[in-house]
Scaffold this active site. Structure first.
Site, PDB file in Angstrom:
ATOM      1  N   ARG A   1     -91.798  27.192  32.752  1.00 26.06           N
ATOM      2  CA  ARG A   1     -91.358  28.589  32.845  1.00 26.06           C
ATOM      3  C   ARG A   1     -92.352  29.537  32.189  1.00 26.06           C
ATOM      4  O   ARG A   1     -92.472  30.699  32.590  1.00 26.06           O
ATOM      5  CB  ARG A   1     -89.962  28.732  32.212  1.00 26.06           C
ATOM      6  CG  ARG A   1     -89.300  30.110  32.428  1.00 26.06           C
ATOM      7  CD  ARG A   1     -87.840  30.067  32.017  1.00 26.06           C
ATOM      8  NE  ARG A   1     -87.118  31.313  32.235  1.00 26.06           N
ATOM      9  CZ  ARG A   1     -86.787  32.173  31.273  1.00 26.06           C
ATOM     10  NH1 ARG A   1     -87.133  31.923  30.018  1.00 26.06           N
ATOM     11  NH2 ARG A   1     -86.115  33.274  31.549  1.00 26.06           N
TER      12      ARG A   1
ATOM     13  N   ILE B   1     -87.168  38.124  34.638  1.00 29.85           N
ATOM     14  CA  ILE B   1     -87.063  36.726  35.065  1.00 29.85           C
ATOM     15  C   ILE B   1     -85.662  36.289  34.637  1.00 29.85           C
ATOM     16  O   ILE B   1     -85.229  36.553  33.513  1.00 29.85           O
ATOM     17  CB  ILE B   1     -88.166  35.843  34.417  1.00 29.85           C
ATOM     18  CG1 ILE B   1     -88.054  34.365  34.836  1.00 29.85           C
ATOM     19  CG2 ILE B   1     -88.162  35.940  32.897  1.00 29.85           C
ATOM     20  CD1 ILE B   1     -89.246  33.494  34.357  1.00 29.85           C
ATOM     21  N   SER B   2     -84.922  35.651  35.544  1.00 29.74           N
ATOM     22  CA  SER B   2     -83.530  35.309  35.245  1.00 29.74           C
ATOM     23  C   SER B   2     -83.441  34.325  34.083  1.00 29.74           C
ATOM     24  O   SER B   2     -84.347  33.525  33.846  1.00 29.74           O
ATOM     25  CB  SER B   2     -82.865  34.696  36.477  1.00 29.74           C
ATOM     26  OG  SER B   2     -82.929  35.577  37.569  1.00 29.74           O
ATOM     27  N   GLN B   3     -82.299  34.378  33.411  1.00 22.93           N
ATOM     28  CA  GLN B   3     -82.001  33.448  32.318  1.00 22.93           C
ATOM     29  C   GLN B   3     -81.954  32.014  32.875  1.00 22.93           C
ATOM     30  O   GLN B   3     -81.379  31.793  33.943  1.00 22.93           O
ATOM     31  CB  GLN B   3     -80.632  33.860  31.778  1.00 22.93           C
ATOM     32  CG  GLN B   3     -80.117  33.068  30.632  1.00 22.93           C
ATOM     33  CD  GLN B   3     -78.641  33.381  30.402  1.00 22.93           C
ATOM     34  OE1 GLN B   3     -78.090  34.321  30.966  1.00 22.93           O
ATOM     35  NE2 GLN B   3     -78.013  32.574  29.572  1.00 22.93           N
ATOM     36  N   PRO B   4     -82.541  31.024  32.182  1.00 20.24           N
ATOM     37  CA  PRO B   4     -82.525  29.652  32.692  1.00 20.24           C
ATOM     38  C   PRO B   4     -81.133  29.142  33.059  1.00 20.24           C
ATOM     39  O   PRO B   4     -80.969  28.474  34.090  1.00 20.24           O
ATOM     40  CB  PRO B   4     -83.125  28.845  31.539  1.00 20.24           C
ATOM     41  CG  PRO B   4     -84.050  29.807  30.872  1.00 20.24           C
ATOM     42  CD  PRO B   4     -83.376  31.143  30.960  1.00 20.24           C
TER      43      PRO B   4
END
Ligand code: SAH
Length: 219
Positions: free
Chosen positions: A42, A68-71
């Site tokens: 990431r 960037i989206s949260q994992p």
């Protein structure tokens, strides 16, 4: 690979393992998804200044007012999409950093991903080249109407929130195909799973989420 990437790579394997443990403890159960996320760096998808925070379970800025989206959200949307078995072609609306795209590419045969901000799309393209990922097709376009020339899809993931379920996207699903998307206004969104049926679609309302809005036009 330069020294910086290698250096981060050494620690990131351990920090990535910790992230995967955390996702498991928070309820992500699909082992294929966890394994692909364990193998997807990431930190490559965020600015170098933020690379040390890449394995925290948080959304991070990627410029142009986007994130960037949260994992956890990436894992959750991906497992919801794949729950009924492997998929062949998937459409993603909102390439952004390309991280969700790369995770999908490790799990399905082909990913189409569209983005309305050209600079983000170009950056994402470079990352896929760097990582040697070849089953992603990117398109610089307003994804609100989907990608009719490549429809129908087995699955669709939308990573920016429209106010309601876009009918044009539902129509680009194969019968039985699934779409995972956030809907609602900025402060009150919910994740939804839409399943295309012969006569229309079913929808399940899932957890509350917070995404950037789906916008019209190109930039
Ligand atoms: N999956 C991405 C999420 C990025 S944020 C990641 O984890 O990095 C959502 C993205 O959707 C932004 O890059 C935004 O520019 C894009 N977006 C918003 N509206 C869009 C539209 N109508 N068509 C295509 N992309 C859109």
């Amino acid at each position: 690979m330069n020294r910086l990437h290698r250096g981060i790579g050494m620690t990131s394997l351990r920090t990535r393992d910790r992230l995967i443990q955390r996702l498991r403890s928070e309820g992500i159960g699909d082992l294929r998804v966890l394994e692909v996320m364990r193998n997807t760096p990431r930190h490559i998808f965020v600015d170098e200044a933020l690379a040390s925070r890449a394995y925290e379970d948080t959304a991070l800025p990627i410029g142009y007012g986007q994130t960037i989206s949260q994992p956890f959200i990436v894992a959750r949307m991906t497992e919801l999409l794949l729950e009924s078995g492997p998929l062949d072609t998937v459409l993603e609306i909102g390439t952004g950093s390309g991280y969700q795209t790369a995770v999908l590419a490790g799990l399905v045969a082909r990913v189409y991903s569209v983005e309305r901000i050209e600079a983000l799309q170009k950056q994402a393209r470079r990352k896929f080249q760097e990582l040697g990922i070849r089953n992603i097709r990117l398109r610089y376009t307003d994804g609100g109407m989907g990608l009719p020339e490549h429809a129908p899809f087995d699955g669709i993931i939308v990573t920016a929130a429209p106010e309601g379920i876009p009918k044009a996207l539902v129509e680009q699903l194969k019968p039985g195909g699934r779409m995972i998307l956030p809907i609602g206004r900025r402060t009150e969104q919910v994740m939804v799973r839409v399943t295309r049926t012969v006569s229309g679609y079913d929808r399940e309302l899932l957890e509350r989420v917070a995404f950037v809005p789906l916008l019209g036009g190109m930039q």
